[in-house]
Design an enzyme around this catalytic site. Sequence first.
Site, PDB file in Angstrom:
ATOM      1  N   LYS A   1       0.863  -1.179   0.000  1.00 48.15           N
ATOM      2  CA  LYS A   1       0.000   0.000   0.000  1.00 48.15           C
ATOM      3  C   LYS A   1       0.901   1.231   0.000  1.00 48.15           C
ATOM      4  O   LYS A   1       1.725   1.389   0.905  1.00 48.15           O
ATOM      5  CB  LYS A   1      -0.896  -0.035   1.248  1.00 48.15           C
ATOM      6  CG  LYS A   1      -2.020   0.970   1.235  1.00 48.15           C
ATOM      7  CD  LYS A   1      -3.000   0.685   2.372  1.00 48.15           C
ATOM      8  CE  LYS A   1      -3.985   1.821   2.522  1.00 48.15           C
ATOM      9  NZ  LYS A   1      -4.896   1.623   3.661  1.00 48.15           N
TER      10      LYS A   1
ATOM     11  N   ASP B   1      -1.542  10.205  -6.247  1.00 45.61           N
ATOM     12  CA  ASP B   1      -0.141   9.918  -6.574  1.00 45.61           C
ATOM     13  C   ASP B   1       0.243   8.464  -6.307  1.00 45.61           C
ATOM     14  O   ASP B   1       1.387   8.066  -6.544  1.00 45.61           O
ATOM     15  CB  ASP B   1       0.783  10.861  -5.780  1.00 45.61           C
ATOM     16  CG  ASP B   1       0.600  10.713  -4.277  1.00 45.61           C
ATOM     17  OD1 ASP B   1      -0.221   9.868  -3.837  1.00 45.61           O
ATOM     18  OD2 ASP B   1       1.275  11.450  -3.533  1.00 45.61           O
TER      19      ASP B   1
ATOM     20  N   ASP C   1     -16.687   0.245  -0.597  1.00 43.28           N
ATOM     21  CA  ASP C   1     -15.386  -0.219  -1.083  1.00 43.28           C
ATOM     22  C   ASP C   1     -14.429  -0.492   0.075  1.00 43.28           C
ATOM     23  O   ASP C   1     -13.332  -1.018  -0.153  1.00 43.28           O
ATOM     24  CB  ASP C   1     -14.768   0.800  -2.055  1.00 43.28           C
ATOM     25  CG  ASP C   1     -14.700   2.193  -1.461  1.00 43.28           C
ATOM     26  OD1 ASP C   1     -15.763   2.720  -1.079  1.00 43.28           O
ATOM     27  OD2 ASP C   1     -13.600   2.753  -1.378  1.00 43.28           O
TER      28      ASP C   1
HETATM   29  P1  AMP Z   1     -10.152   5.121   0.787  1.00 43.92           P
HETATM   30  O1  AMP Z   1     -11.482   5.705   1.119  1.00 43.92           O
HETATM   31  O2  AMP Z   1      -8.995   5.690   1.530  1.00 43.92           O
HETATM   32  O3  AMP Z   1     -10.184   3.632   0.902  1.00 43.92           O
HETATM   33  O4  AMP Z   1      -9.825   5.471  -0.754  1.00 43.92           O
HETATM   34  C1  AMP Z   1     -10.803   5.614  -1.719  1.00 43.92           C
HETATM   35  C2  AMP Z   1     -10.207   5.446  -3.096  1.00 43.92           C
HETATM   36  O5  AMP Z   1      -9.194   6.404  -3.359  1.00 43.92           O
HETATM   37  C3  AMP Z   1      -9.584   4.090  -3.338  1.00 43.92           C
HETATM   38  O6  AMP Z   1      -9.894   3.694  -4.649  1.00 43.92           O
HETATM   39  C4  AMP Z   1      -8.107   4.367  -3.183  1.00 43.92           C
HETATM   40  O7  AMP Z   1      -7.330   3.451  -3.899  1.00 43.92           O
HETATM   41  C5  AMP Z   1      -7.983   5.762  -3.751  1.00 43.92           C
HETATM   42  N1  AMP Z   1      -6.832   6.503  -3.209  1.00 43.92           N
HETATM   43  C6  AMP Z   1      -6.659   6.915  -1.939  1.00 43.92           C
HETATM   44  N2  AMP Z   1      -5.491   7.567  -1.808  1.00 43.92           N
HETATM   45  C7  AMP Z   1      -4.881   7.558  -3.002  1.00 43.92           C
HETATM   46  C8  AMP Z   1      -3.638   8.063  -3.511  1.00 43.92           C
HETATM   47  N3  AMP Z   1      -2.781   8.727  -2.745  1.00 43.92           N
HETATM   48  N4  AMP Z   1      -3.374   7.860  -4.821  1.00 43.92           N
HETATM   49  C9  AMP Z   1      -4.228   7.210  -5.608  1.00 43.92           C
HETATM   50  N5  AMP Z   1      -5.403   6.716  -5.200  1.00 43.92           N
HETATM   51  C10 AMP Z   1      -5.746   6.877  -3.904  1.00 43.92           C
HETATM   52 MG    MG Z   2     -10.349   1.941   0.567  1.00 44.66          MG
END
Ligand code: AMP
Ligand code: MG
EC number: 2.7.7.-
Length: 513
Positions: free
Chosen positions: A126, A138, A265
Amino acid sequence: CSVRVSHRAAFTPVSPMTALFPFDNSYARLPSHFFGRVAPTAVEAPRLIRLNRALAVDLGLDPDRLESPEGVEVLAGRRVPEGAEPLAAAYAGHQFGQFVPQLGDGRAILLGEVVGRDGRRDIQLKGSGPTPFSRRGDGRAALGPVLREYLVSEAMHALGIPTTRALAAVTTGERVIRETVLPGAVLTRVASSHIRVGSFQFFAARGDVEGLRSLADHAIARHDPEAARADNPYRALLDGVIRRQAELVARWLTVGFIHGVMNTDNMSIAGETIDYGPCAFLDTYDPATAFSSIDRNGRYAYGNQPRIALWNLTRLAEALLPLLSEDETQAVAEAEAALTGFAGQFEAAYHGGLNRKLGLATTRDGDPALAGDLLKTMAENEADFTLTFRRLGEAVPGPDGESDPAAVEAVRSLFIDPTALDRWAEGWRRRLKDEAGDAAARRQMMRAANPAFIPRNHRVEEMITAAVERQDFAPFETLLTVLARPYDDQPDFAQYAERPEGGGRGYRTFCGT
Ligand code: AMP
Ligand code: MG
């Protein structure tokens, strides 16, 4: 892997030909539109912060080799290990109630799967660089959130709550830009699988029934193998996910855990706690507590979590409709029947957990009301959730029906109006008297149900500040040590059991992006 051996004794010298990870990648064998194949991005100067040696051994891996320069390069995403088939999974999801048809692993890359002592596990990096699903992100992770996830997921595991695990944390030697410039890091996450409610939604939203079926068959093979023999395997899968989730959320509530971003998700169908972004633990008991800065309406507040779990499971049931029956009416009936099971399963798990917390080995009709009264009294009196239950265990009446006055005073002192607790405790004592069993056994049961140590938010923040601002990882190591034995009194670490000044009410968390 079925034999428990000490990690030092377990190893015959590993020949250089042996793979670092004995991968067997079942997800990579699914149809190609399930993911994007992408290798991690090489980083500047990886440095190991910590390897979870015990977990490595459970997974059948060689901890010494993982700690070697070769291992650290792999854990930082600088080198792709033999047998890996790196990929970013596609998924969709409801984020704060809004459907997003395409999310996917934006900053996570599945290296592959290994079969360890406890079965098949995903090994995922991750923060290891952009993927086809990064959108505007990023693909990177900052050190603070990586340490938070490492610490809290391992603490959850030690509390006995199903969760993804942390195998390693490394710094990348690179900086990531958020509101400020921060050190970059990579977490190696281990999970029974990374299949989410949103994974099913991805195919359902596209009307891709074949994709949906392949994913469901894969999920059944991994998580509900007995469902394959059921009359309706997909209904059995749905039932399994609902049961695991009901039990998981009940467990969260009994330790004061707030996930903080229960988007579909971020809900694993394996029933593991996943995605430690803005998560936090209650200090003062207040069911309306929502720490996350982006959760303005308290959608994911502590007390809302069961309702949200059911909402998410309803989205899963909808996604599965084409598989539940060829007849639409029958499919809806199957979905509804499955969802109806949630409330009873949750209540049984939650009230069973509360009864153990109160030292009650049997269940009676009045027990939920008794527990509910205590929680209400705690809320009205701003009592600390963890300390109240832990100290209540010390105040259990002895064989003579009397409690240790000092222990009683220790609980009372947590309440603004201690007499409110006294009034509640009368009913509790009466209930305890009705029940067979000796005081010592009851005390033991309460100690096993009521942790002394949880990852207190102020301690987690202190730990992150030390690491990010001073490259001081000693607080991280200390917290890990303390939180590995949450149910033991650890007199040397008594200060880690204490609540923050002011009861932690103004605390805010931010998404781990
Ligand atoms: P989360 O709610 O943190 O699980 O993230 C929601 C979505 O945003 C997921 O599809 C993650 O993969 C994406 N995501 C979160 N942070 C980043 C990042 N720094 N770069 C690219 N995708 C991100
Ligand atoms: Mg997530």
